[in-house]
Design an enzyme around this catalytic site. Structure first.
Site, short mmCIF file in Angstrom:
data_model
loop_
_atom_site.label_atom_id
_atom_site.label_comp_id
_atom_site.label_asym_id
_atom_site.label_seq_id
_atom_site.Cartn_x
_atom_site.Cartn_y
_atom_site.Cartn_z
CE1 TYR A 186 1.59 -27.31 0.90
CE2 TYR A 186 1.16 -29.44 1.97
CZ TYR A 186 1.63 -27.92 1.88
OH TYR A 186 1.24 -27.36 3.60
CE LYS A 190 4.93 -27.49 2.71
NZ LYS A 190 5.58 -26.00 2.68
N1 LIG Z 1 -2.32 -23.86 7.27
C1 LIG Z 1 -1.60 -24.87 7.34
O1 LIG Z 1 -2.55 -25.31 7.80
C2 LIG Z 1 -0.77 -25.76 6.91
C3 LIG Z 1 -0.62 -26.66 7.05
C4 LIG Z 1 0.75 -27.38 7.46
C5 LIG Z 1 1.81 -26.48 6.75
N2 LIG Z 1 1.89 -26.00 6.41
C6 LIG Z 1 3.07 -24.98 5.56
O2 LIG Z 1 3.51 -23.52 6.43
C7 LIG Z 1 3.67 -23.12 5.54
C8 LIG Z 1 2.94 -21.09 5.55
O3 LIG Z 1 1.45 -21.34 5.50
P1 LIG Z 1 0.61 -20.72 4.84
O4 LIG Z 1 -0.81 -21.31 5.70
O5 LIG Z 1 0.55 -19.57 6.24
O6 LIG Z 1 0.20 -20.25 3.78
P2 LIG Z 1 -0.47 -19.62 2.89
O7 LIG Z 1 -0.76 -19.33 1.38
O8 LIG Z 1 -1.35 -18.33 3.59
O9 LIG Z 1 0.90 -18.41 3.21
C9 LIG Z 1 2.00 -18.69 2.24
C10 LIG Z 1 2.75 -16.62 2.02
O10 LIG Z 1 4.18 -17.70 1.13
C11 LIG Z 1 4.45 -17.07 0.12
N3 LIG Z 1 4.98 -17.11 -1.66
C12 LIG Z 1 4.20 -18.26 -2.33
N4 LIG Z 1 5.78 -17.96 -3.48
C13 LIG Z 1 6.45 -17.07 -2.78
C14 LIG Z 1 7.45 -16.60 -3.47
N5 LIG Z 1 7.78 -17.33 -4.68
N6 LIG Z 1 8.70 -15.90 -2.69
C15 LIG Z 1 8.38 -15.74 -1.95
N7 LIG Z 1 6.87 -15.99 -0.96
C16 LIG Z 1 6.60 -16.60 -1.66
C17 LIG Z 1 2.71 -15.97 -0.59
O11 LIG Z 1 2.70 -15.01 -0.81
C18 LIG Z 1 2.45 -16.34 0.88
O12 LIG Z 1 2.32 -15.05 1.47
C19 LIG Z 1 3.85 -23.33 4.90
O13 LIG Z 1 5.54 -23.73 3.83
C20 LIG Z 1 2.20 -24.03 4.19
O14 LIG Z 1 2.86 -25.67 3.33
C21 LIG Z 1 0.75 -24.92 6.64
#
Ligand SMILES: NC(=O)c1ccc[n+]([C@@H]2O[C@H](COP(=O)([O-])OP(=O)(O)OC[C@H]3O[C@@H](n4cnc5c(N)ncnc54)[C@H](O)[C@@H]3O)[C@@H](O)[C@H]2O)c1
Length: 275
Positions: A186, A190
Site C-alpha cells: 500500500y 501510493k
Molecule cells: N478510503 C480511504 O480512507 C482512503 C484513504 C486514503 C487513500 N484512499 C485511496 O482512495 C482510492 C479509493 O479508495 P476507496 O476507499 O474508495 O476504495 P474501495 O476499496 O472502496 O474501492 C476501490 C475500487 O477499486 C476497484 N478495483 C480494485 N482492483 C481493480 C482492478 N484491477 N481493476 C478495476 N477496478 C479495480 C474495486 O472493485 C473497488 O470498487 C484508493 O486509491 C485508495 O487507496 C482511500
C-alpha cells in the site's frame, strides 16, 4: 457584459471524466460529484454490476454516464475502455486514477494471507503493484494520445497519507486479537503515485495536459469506535474525513479551478502529516 463567476471555474459542463474504481467508497462519490458539476462520468471498475447500478442512479438525475467493466491491470481491457469512451463521446477531459487494491485484514479476511512484512507473499506484492501502479500507468498511457491531440486534459493520481508517511501499525492492533498490519504494497504503490504524477507532469510540459496527485486521509466508512478514536487522535482536526470532503478536492483538481497546478500534491488529511 456579464462578469463570470468564480464558480464557473468549477463547472464540468459537457466534460468527460473517467473514474477508475468507481464502484468503491470514494469512486461512487466522485462519480456523483462529476455528474452534479455538469460532467459525464465514465465509471470503470473490475466489478461490472455496481457501476451499472451507479449509472442508473445518475440517470435518474437526468445525467448521462457510461459504466464500463475492466481490469485496470490488463492492457487490452484498458485500451478497449478508452476506445469505447472515444467512440461514444469523442473526447476525454479528465482521468481519475482512483482504483486500488487495499488488502483487507479484518477478521472476515483472516487467514487469506499474512500482512506481516516478514512473510508477505511475493505473489501479493506483484499483483498489488500491478493493479495500483500498473493500472495508473496503463490508463494514463491510454488517455495520453487523445489528450495531447486535444491540447488539454487533467489527470489525477490518487495517493494516500500512507504514500507520504509509513503506517502507524499500532492503529491496527486489538487486544486479544492476532496482530494485523497495513501491507507494505500500500505504501509503496501510493508513494509511486506521487512519482508518476511528477514524471508525467514534467513529460507533458507545454502540452496543456496537467497531472496532479490527490492524497486523501482516512475516510469514515463505519469503522468501529476504538479505531475512530485512535485515528482521530492522530489528526490535527481530530476526526476522520467524510467522502464529500475528498470529492470537493477532486472537483478542484479535475476542473478549471486548478488550471495553474501541475505536478502538485493536494493533501487532504485533516493535518495527519503536518504534526
Ligand atoms: N478510503 C480511504 O480512507 C482512503 C484513504 C486514503 C487513500 N484512499 C485511496 O482512495 C482510492 C479509493 O479508495 P476507496 O476507499 O474508495 O476504495 P474501495 O476499496 O472502496 O474501492 C476501490 C475500487 O477499486 C476497484 N478495483 C480494485 N482492483 C481493480 C482492478 N484491477 N481493476 C478495476 N477496478 C479495480 C474495486 O472493485 C473497488 O470498487 C484508493 O486509491 C485508495 O487507496 C482511500
Amino acid at each position: 457584459m456579464k462578469k463570470n463567476s468564480i464558480l464557473d471555474r468549477f463547472s464540468l459542463k459537457g466534460r468527460v471524466v473517467i473514474i477508475t474504481g468507481a464502484a468503491g467508497l470514494l469512486g461512487r462519490q466522485y462519480s456523483h460529484t462529476v455528474a452534479e458539476a455538469g460532467g459525464i462520468p465514465v465509471m470503470v471498475d473490475i466489478e461490472g454490476k455496481p457501476v451499472h447500478t451507479l449509472s442508473a442512479e445518475i440517470k435518474e438525475k437526468g445525467v448521462e454516464s457510461l459504466p464500463l467493466q475492466a481490469d485496470i491491470a490488463e492492457p487490452d481491457q484498458v485500451r478497449a475502455a478508452v476506445d469505447a469512451v472515444m467512440e461514444r463521446f469523442g473526447r476525454i477531459d479528465a482521468l481519475v486514477n482512483n482504483a486500488a487494491m487495499n488488502p483487507k485484514f479484518d477478521p472476515d479476511h483472516a487467514g487469506e494471507h499474512s500482512n506481516r512484512f516478514e512473510d508477505y507473499p511475493f505473489e501479493s506484492w506483484k499483483r498489488e503493484l500491478e493493479v495500483n501502479v500498473g493500472g495508473m500507468f496503463l490508463f494514463s498511457q491510454a488517455v495520453a494520445k487523445p489528450m495531447l491531440a486535444a491540447g488539454k486534459g487533467s489527470i489525477i493520481n490518487v495517493s494516500s497519507t500512507y504514500g507520504l508517511v509509513g503506517p502507524d501499525q499500532r492503529l491496527y492492533q486489538r487486544e486479544g486479537e492476532p496482530p494485523s498490519f497495513k501491507p507494505v504494497t500500500y505504501t509503496v504503490s501510493k508513494a509511486a503515485a506521487v512519482g508518476l504524477t511528477r514524471y508525467l507532469a514534467a513529460y507533458f510540459a507545454g502540452s496543456g495536459v496537467r497531472v496532479n496527485t490527490l492524497t486523501p486521509g482516512g475516510v469514515f466508512a463505519g469503522h468501529d469506535d476504538e479505531f475512530v478514536r485512535r485515528y482521530s487522535a492522530k489528526t490535527i482536526l481530530g476526526r476522520m474525513a467524510q467522502p464529500d470532503e475528498m470529492a470537493a478536492a477532486l472537483l478542484f483538481l479535475v476542473s478549471d479551478a486548478s488550471t495553474y497546478m501541475t505536478g502538485a500534491n493536494l493533501v487532504v488529511d485533516g493535518g495527519w502529516t503536518a504534526w
